[in-house]
Scaffold this motif. Sequence first.
Motif, mmCIF file in Angstrom:
data_model
loop_
_atom_site.group_PDB
_atom_site.id
_atom_site.type_symbol
_atom_site.label_atom_id
_atom_site.label_comp_id
_atom_site.label_asym_id
_atom_site.label_seq_id
_atom_site.Cartn_x
_atom_site.Cartn_y
_atom_site.Cartn_z
ATOM 1 N N LEU A 107 0.862 -1.190 0.000
ATOM 2 C CA LEU A 107 0.000 0.000 0.000
ATOM 3 C C LEU A 107 0.893 1.234 0.000
ATOM 4 N N ASN A 108 0.812 2.016 -1.068
ATOM 5 C CA ASN A 108 1.649 3.205 -1.218
ATOM 6 C C ASN A 108 0.805 4.454 -0.997
ATOM 7 N N LEU A 109 1.074 5.167 0.111
ATOM 8 C CA LEU A 109 0.370 6.407 0.452
ATOM 9 C C LEU A 109 1.327 7.594 0.505
ATOM 10 N N SER A 110 2.451 7.492 -0.148
ATOM 11 C CA SER A 110 3.449 8.559 -0.096
ATOM 12 C C SER A 110 3.002 9.778 -0.890
ATOM 13 N N ASP A 111 3.596 10.936 -0.558
ATOM 14 C CA ASP A 111 3.363 12.192 -1.281
ATOM 15 C C ASP A 111 1.889 12.570 -1.307
ATOM 16 N N ASN A 112 1.262 12.545 -0.131
ATOM 17 C CA ASN A 112 -0.114 13.002 0.025
ATOM 18 C C ASN A 112 -0.147 14.117 1.067
ATOM 19 N N VAL A 130 3.910 2.478 2.575
ATOM 20 C CA VAL A 130 4.789 3.623 2.338
ATOM 21 C C VAL A 130 4.041 4.894 2.741
ATOM 22 N N LEU A 131 4.616 5.660 3.705
ATOM 23 C CA LEU A 131 3.955 6.855 4.245
ATOM 24 C C LEU A 131 4.811 8.109 4.135
ATOM 25 N N ARG A 132 5.894 8.065 3.413
ATOM 26 C CA ARG A 132 6.808 9.208 3.371
ATOM 27 C C ARG A 132 6.163 10.407 2.666
ATOM 28 N N HIS A 133 6.701 11.590 2.979
ATOM 29 C CA HIS A 133 6.286 12.847 2.352
ATOM 30 C C HIS A 133 4.792 13.129 2.563
ATOM 31 N N ASN A 134 4.379 13.115 3.822
ATOM 32 C CA ASN A 134 3.033 13.540 4.197
ATOM 33 C C ASN A 134 3.139 14.654 5.237
ATOM 34 N N SER A 135 2.052 15.393 5.431
ATOM 35 C CA SER A 135 2.056 16.565 6.316
ATOM 36 C C SER A 135 1.571 16.169 7.714
ATOM 37 N N GLN A 165 5.320 -2.982 9.489
ATOM 38 C CA GLN A 165 4.680 -2.895 8.173
ATOM 39 C C GLN A 165 5.126 -1.683 7.365
ATOM 40 N N VAL A 166 5.647 -0.651 8.041
ATOM 41 C CA VAL A 166 5.940 0.626 7.378
ATOM 42 C C VAL A 166 7.390 0.660 6.913
ATOM 43 N N GLU A 167 7.582 0.935 5.616
ATOM 44 C CA GLU A 167 8.924 1.075 5.065
ATOM 45 C C GLU A 167 9.470 2.477 5.358
ATOM 46 N N GLY A 168 10.706 2.548 5.814
ATOM 47 C CA GLY A 168 11.352 3.834 6.060
ATOM 48 C C GLY A 168 10.661 4.675 7.109
ATOM 49 N N LYS A 169 10.126 4.045 8.149
ATOM 50 C CA LYS A 169 9.402 4.810 9.166
ATOM 51 C C LYS A 169 10.317 5.720 9.967
ATOM 52 N N GLU A 170 11.615 5.437 9.976
ATOM 53 C CA GLU A 170 12.553 6.312 10.695
ATOM 54 C C GLU A 170 12.630 7.694 10.083
ATOM 55 N N ALA A 171 12.284 7.834 8.804
ATOM 56 C CA ALA A 171 12.390 9.126 8.122
ATOM 57 C C ALA A 171 11.124 9.969 8.217
ATOM 58 N N LEU A 172 10.065 9.460 8.853
ATOM 59 C CA LEU A 172 8.818 10.222 8.971
ATOM 60 C C LEU A 172 8.989 11.311 10.011
ATOM 61 N N THR A 173 8.664 12.561 9.631
ATOM 62 C CA THR A 173 8.852 13.705 10.521
ATOM 63 C C THR A 173 7.600 14.566 10.584
ATOM 64 N N CYS A 174 7.550 15.412 11.614
ATOM 65 C CA CYS A 174 6.416 16.321 11.816
ATOM 66 C C CYS A 174 6.496 17.497 10.848
ATOM 67 N N ALA A 175 5.340 17.920 10.346
ATOM 68 C CA ALA A 175 5.252 19.112 9.506
ATOM 69 C C ALA A 175 4.707 20.306 10.269
ATOM 70 N N SER A 176 4.008 20.079 11.363
ATOM 71 C CA SER A 176 3.469 21.125 12.222
ATOM 72 C C SER A 176 3.131 20.498 13.576
#
Length: 403
Positions: free
Chosen positions: A243-248, A271-276, A295-306
């Motif tokens: 399931l690819n949910l990146s760039d949303n 995939v959850l990268r590049h979300n707000s 289950q999440v690929e690259g979860k270490e790179a997920l960061t806060c946007a606000s």
Amino acid sequence: AARSRPPPRRAARSRRRPKGKVACGAGPGAMPGRGALCLGLLLPVLLGCGSAQPGGCPALCECSEPARTVKCVNRNLTAVPPDLPPYVRSLFITGNPLTDLPAGAFPAQRLPDLASLNLSGNHLRTVEAGSLALPALRQLDLSGNALVSFSPQAFGEGGSPLEELVLRGALRDHGVLLSLAALLQSGALRNLSRLELADNGLLLLPAGMFTALPALRQLDLSNNSLVGLRNVSFQGLGQLQSLNLSDNSLGVLWNSTLAQFRSLPALRHIVLRHNSWVCDCAIEDLVAWLKESDQVEGKEALTCASPDKMLGKALLKINGSDLNCSVPIDLPSQLQTSYVFLGIVLALIGAIFLLVLYLNRKGIKKWMHNIRDACRDHMEGYHYRYEINADPRLTNLSSNSDV
């Protein structure tokens, strides 16, 4: 002596066979097995002549019968060629000003083996009912078309064997998205294993859009504008693996959605990268799930946007003290309580006002009578002065009396 002379050399030469030439047939000079060899040499020529007959390669296309492939790429086609060869298995019609796909555009009787159809990069706007009713179709690519109409019966009345459907950048019109949802919910594509809906600018997905896809393994929703998945149900997707949910524009994933992810046994690549991501108290469930899930690929790179104080902070490093969520925040409940309290206060003020009026009813009545009498006297004075001014005799009398 004259009879014993050797024959002329020219006659001997005429009987010699030139080197490199093979004599076919059963006549003099023909060798055993040469007939089969000649037949093998002539067979490709005969087949080549046959391909030029009706049902061969269209004039503006390139065909390969051994590979069972036909390519009509950037040929300025405005319609599907009617003379496609019946042997075609993979068909590419791309980069053409093709706008409409009418019913029967790909006749099932003439194209019984067509399994892969690429119609990307055209100008398709309409896909009519029955236009894709092919008995062997497994792969369909409609990417890069500005679709405005997609019939839910495009694949015919019965079910379709389609396994891969690519609609990258083809669902910019909301009506087309609803038509696609109706098609998927009808069960006509129950064999679908890969669905690609990337690059469509989608904000929300229709409820229950994927509930009739039991064979789905790959779902790509990347590079859209999805703000939430609350109305999206993943129940029934027991074979979903990716399931690819990146760039949303996802700000949070609620616990109901996370529970669905946990319930899918085959889902191992999310995939959850590049979300707000909004790192307030509502993100606690997501953070807890990320820390316990694999289950999440690259979860270490997920960061806060606000908000600003949490900008750039890794979601996996967030703890309760960062969010200050000791008291649960339920904004709808707070608003409801405030409205109830405001109503009670206003009702109390109204009751006090009515009570004051009741207790002072006699004084208020007397006060009203006094105001009425004062107004009457005042009006009578105005009326008297008006009569004096209107009668000249009374005016003179009034003047003499004044003197």
